[in-house]
Design an enzyme around this catalytic site. Structure first.
Site, short mmCIF file in Angstrom:
data_model
loop_
_atom_site.label_atom_id
_atom_site.label_comp_id
_atom_site.label_asym_id
_atom_site.label_seq_id
_atom_site.Cartn_x
_atom_site.Cartn_y
_atom_site.Cartn_z
N GLN A 31 0.82 -1.21 0.00
CA GLN A 31 0.00 0.00 0.00
C GLN A 31 0.86 1.26 0.00
O GLN A 31 2.05 1.22 0.30
CB GLN A 31 -0.90 0.01 1.24
CG GLN A 31 -0.13 -0.11 2.55
CD GLN A 31 -0.93 -0.72 3.67
OE1 GLN A 31 -2.15 -0.70 3.67
NE2 GLN A 31 -0.24 -1.28 4.65
N ASP A 155 -7.71 -5.12 14.66
CA ASP A 155 -7.60 -3.70 14.33
C ASP A 155 -7.22 -3.60 12.85
O ASP A 155 -6.11 -3.21 12.50
CB ASP A 155 -6.54 -3.04 15.22
CG ASP A 155 -6.37 -1.56 14.92
OD1 ASP A 155 -7.26 -0.98 14.26
OD2 ASP A 155 -5.36 -0.98 15.34
N ASP A 158 -9.86 -1.17 6.24
CA ASP A 158 -11.19 -1.39 5.67
C ASP A 158 -11.24 -2.71 4.89
O ASP A 158 -10.21 -3.27 4.54
CB ASP A 158 -11.54 -0.22 4.74
CG ASP A 158 -11.66 1.09 5.52
OD1 ASP A 158 -12.13 1.04 6.66
OD2 ASP A 158 -11.27 2.15 4.98
#
Length: 283
Positions: A31, A155, A158
């Site tokens: 990412q 945790d 999305d």
């Protein structure tokens, strides 16, 4: 000239924050990672252009995902945290001396490295001796342990990109197997307000309900997350989040929080009618 960070929360809604400067921009194999500094929210972290946390309001998310289960479970010794590369969940967990071991599974080492350098208020406890960091896919890691943990905190980002696999039936079923007979799992449950996010809430809740005998939803107000109305999931093999809340025991700890209280804990499970309607078909 003014600079603004804008996140598209729906095709018709954008959330914008004025930026003083960009502190970091890089791309891992998973990412894009950016850190900005803003006059209103302090430093903030984005992944692939989506807001992950700000210095000003991250305490709300991290306190609610950690202290709610810790106030219910009477003897947490071993904890598994999946995601949480920013360190906020770890910061709250290490406040409990009875916790003996924390395994943190984070897919992206660069997130941890960047947060240590640029978000030290959040990533301040990643050197705690009880913590072991495993840089691997949480979906694969969770397949192995059997009745090893008292608490699992998911945790995740999305439900697309690197975090997509953490919202599947297989994942939640493996979390169930990894928990001891009285174990608790909590997860971030997305926002119920916008239509696309609401579908993700329904899907995650349905899969958790299929895996755990006790499955409840609770809420918090987080200003920089889509709509500001955010949900968490509480799933357990044995403990009910309200009936088994030991507020006296938790309050005697003397932990100072900026958002969480045991009174708020009770109220957080009383969700609005539109959220009840959203989730009722899957219970």
């Amino acid at each position: 000239m003014e600079f603004w960070f804008s996140e598209e929360q729906t095709p018709n809604v954008r959330f914008s924050i004025r930026v003083d400067r960009q502190l970091y921009s890089g791309k891992s194999e998973f990412q894009r990672i950016d850190v900005f500094e803003s006059p209103e929210f302090g430093r903030f972290l984005t992944l692939d252009g989506y807001m992950m946390l700000t210095e000003k309001d991250e305490f709300i998310y991290h306190e609610m995902i950690v202290h709610v289960p810790m106030a219910v479970h009477p003897r947490v010794r071993d904890v598994l945290v999946i995601g949480a590369g920013d360190g906020g969940v770890i910061r709250e967990l290490v406040r409990y001396p009875e916790i003996e071991r924390i395994d943190m599974v984070e897919i992206d080492p660069l997130v941890v490295e960047v947060c240590k350098k640029y978000l030290p208020k959040t990533a301040c406890c990643l050197d705690d001796p009880r913590l072991s960091i495993h840089y691997e896919d949480g979906l694969k890691f969770i397949r192995s342990p059997h009745e090893r943990y008292d608490l699992i905190i998911v945790d995740s980002t999305d439900p697309f990109g690197p975090g997509e696999g953490l919202f599947t039936r297989e994942f939640y079923g493996n979390c169930y197997k990894a928990l001891r007979p009285d174990g608790i799992m909590v997860n971030q449950h997305e926002s119920p307000f916008y239509a696309e996010d609401a579908v993700a809430c329904q899907r995650a809740h349905k899969r958790i309900v299929e895996s755990f005998p006790i499955s409840k939803v609770y809420q918090a107000h987080i200003p920089t997350y889509p709509s500001g109305h955010w949900l968490f999931g509480f799933a357990s093999k044995q403990y009910h989040p309200l009936r088994d809340l030991d507020d006296t025991r938790w309050n005697l700890r003397g932990l100072h929080c900026k958002y969480y209280t045991t009174t708020l804990h009770k109220g957080a499970f009383y969700i609005p009618a539109y959220v009840e309607e959203l989730l009722k078909d899957v219970e």
